[in-house]
Design an enzyme around this catalytic site. Structure first.
Site, PDB file in Angstrom:
ATOM      1  N   CYS A  13       0.872  -1.183   0.000  1.00  0.00           N
ATOM      2  CA  CYS A  13       0.000   0.000   0.000  1.00  0.00           C
ATOM      3  C   CYS A  13       0.907   1.231   0.000  1.00  0.00           C
ATOM      4  O   CYS A  13       2.116   1.117  -0.173  1.00  0.00           O
ATOM      5  CB  CYS A  13      -0.975  -0.014   1.168  1.00  0.00           C
ATOM      6  SG  CYS A  13      -0.221   0.143   2.802  1.00  0.00           S
ATOM      7  N   ASN A  16       2.562   1.417   4.088  1.00  0.00           N
ATOM      8  CA  ASN A  16       2.895   0.169   4.782  1.00  0.00           C
ATOM      9  C   ASN A  16       2.678   0.268   6.292  1.00  0.00           C
ATOM     10  O   ASN A  16       3.420  -0.319   7.072  1.00  0.00           O
ATOM     11  CB  ASN A  16       4.326  -0.257   4.462  1.00  0.00           C
ATOM     12  CG  ASN A  16       4.661  -1.681   4.893  1.00  0.00           C
ATOM     13  OD1 ASN A  16       5.787  -1.970   5.273  1.00  0.00           O
ATOM     14  ND2 ASN A  16       3.690  -2.583   4.851  1.00  0.00           N
ATOM     15  N   CYS A  18      -0.978   0.712   7.304  1.00  0.00           N
ATOM     16  CA  CYS A  18      -2.411   0.431   7.491  1.00  0.00           C
ATOM     17  C   CYS A  18      -2.840  -0.837   6.753  1.00  0.00           C
ATOM     18  O   CYS A  18      -2.964  -1.898   7.347  1.00  0.00           O
ATOM     19  CB  CYS A  18      -3.256   1.623   7.018  1.00  0.00           C
ATOM     20  SG  CYS A  18      -3.031   3.124   8.000  1.00  0.00           S
ATOM     21  N   ARG A  19      -3.046  -0.728   5.446  1.00  0.00           N
ATOM     22  CA  ARG A  19      -3.652  -1.832   4.690  1.00  0.00           C
ATOM     23  C   ARG A  19      -2.723  -3.013   4.475  1.00  0.00           C
ATOM     24  O   ARG A  19      -3.107  -4.167   4.739  1.00  0.00           O
ATOM     25  CB  ARG A  19      -4.160  -1.298   3.340  1.00  0.00           C
ATOM     26  CG  ARG A  19      -5.283  -0.294   3.470  1.00  0.00           C
ATOM     27  CD  ARG A  19      -5.552   0.415   2.146  1.00  0.00           C
ATOM     28  NE  ARG A  19      -4.459   1.320   1.806  1.00  0.00           N
ATOM     29  CZ  ARG A  19      -4.397   2.020   0.668  1.00  0.00           C
ATOM     30  NH1 ARG A  19      -5.362   1.888  -0.238  1.00  0.00           N
ATOM     31  NH2 ARG A  19      -3.382   2.836   0.440  1.00  0.00           N
ATOM     32  N   SER A  20      -1.526  -2.773   3.971  1.00  0.00           N
ATOM     33  CA  SER A  20      -0.657  -3.917   3.631  1.00  0.00           C
ATOM     34  C   SER A  20      -0.200  -4.720   4.849  1.00  0.00           C
ATOM     35  O   SER A  20      -0.134  -5.956   4.762  1.00  0.00           O
ATOM     36  CB  SER A  20       0.534  -3.464   2.775  1.00  0.00           C
ATOM     37  OG  SER A  20       1.289  -2.456   3.405  1.00  0.00           O
ATOM     38  N   ASP A 177      -7.847   3.447   1.675  1.00  0.00           N
ATOM     39  CA  ASP A 177      -6.941   3.794   2.759  1.00  0.00           C
ATOM     40  C   ASP A 177      -7.741   4.302   3.966  1.00  0.00           C
ATOM     41  O   ASP A 177      -8.467   5.294   3.858  1.00  0.00           O
ATOM     42  CB  ASP A 177      -5.982   4.891   2.284  1.00  0.00           C
ATOM     43  CG  ASP A 177      -4.818   5.100   3.232  1.00  0.00           C
ATOM     44  OD1 ASP A 177      -4.882   4.623   4.384  1.00  0.00           O
ATOM     45  OD2 ASP A 177      -3.833   5.759   2.823  1.00  0.00           O
TER      46      ASP A 177
END
Length: 205
Positions: A13, A16, A18-20, A177
């Site tokens: 993301c 690196n 939050c999402r990934s 995000d």
């Protein structure tokens, strides 16, 4: 998956944090539950240098803890052949350099930009991510464009680069995000990652 074969996936993301890292932790839990963790190399990374060295967002950590999933990740950037990383924090720069030493990668150049003495530029020479991962799965179209652009500069790129949402059985292609959102948005990311990672693992067997 053939006996003895090890596959690899990198979740990506923007920052690196939050999402990934959520996707990475979810996938690690899934392969562990399926007892195939020794068949996978798993990591996550960023397309930008904004958050390198940072731990996952506390809201993401709280969400994952609620679901009984451990997160152990420090943000890093996806690397291509030549990548400039900028930071105003010299301590952060030294942290990056230490990370490269541990990974046995080269820091090709370290210089202070005279036009702005507060801005430090660090040149990293590595193509590892695009050369060694089987899959690079990202969260949105911006991530995808950045990764495609970087991969075009790597002659022997082997990674299949695609949106993680491609695997969503509910057809939600983009994982938004949650950084400027609430705990509820992190929960939504978690739920999407669970659906997508389950489908990806099933397809990869």
């Amino acid at each position: 998956m053939a006996a003895g074969e090890v596959k690899s996936v990198l979740f990506v993301c923007l920052g690196n944090i939050c999402r990934s890292p959520i996707a990475e932790a979810v996938f690690r839990k899934l392969v562990t539950d399926e007892k195939v963790e020794n068949k996978w190399r798993i990591d996550s990374a960023a397309t930008s240098a904004y958050e390198i060295g940072s731990p996952p967002d506390y809201r993401g950590q709280s969400c994952m803890k609620k679901h009984g999933i451990t997160m152990n990740h420090i943000a890093r950037q996806v690397q291509k052949e030549v990548e400039y990383l900028f930071t105003r924090d010299k301590k952060l720069l030294l942290l990056h350099e230490e990370h490269l030493k541990k990974e046995k990668k080269k820091s090709a150049k370290l210089e202070l930009r005279h036009s702005n003495p507060r801005l430090i530029a660090w040149l990293v020479v590595t193509k590892d991510d695009f050369q060694t991962f089987d899959y690079i799965l990202c969260m949105d179209e911006s991530n995808l464009r950045d990764l495609k652009r970087k991969s075009n500069q790597v002659k022997d790129c082997k990674a299949k680069i695609e949106l993680l949402g491609t695997y969503d059985p509910q057809k939600q292609l983009i994982i938004e995000d949650p950084y400027y959102g609430s705990e509820k948005d992190f929960e939504t990311v978690y739920e999407q990652c669970v659906r997508c990672c389950k489908a990806f693992l099933e397809k990869s067997h």
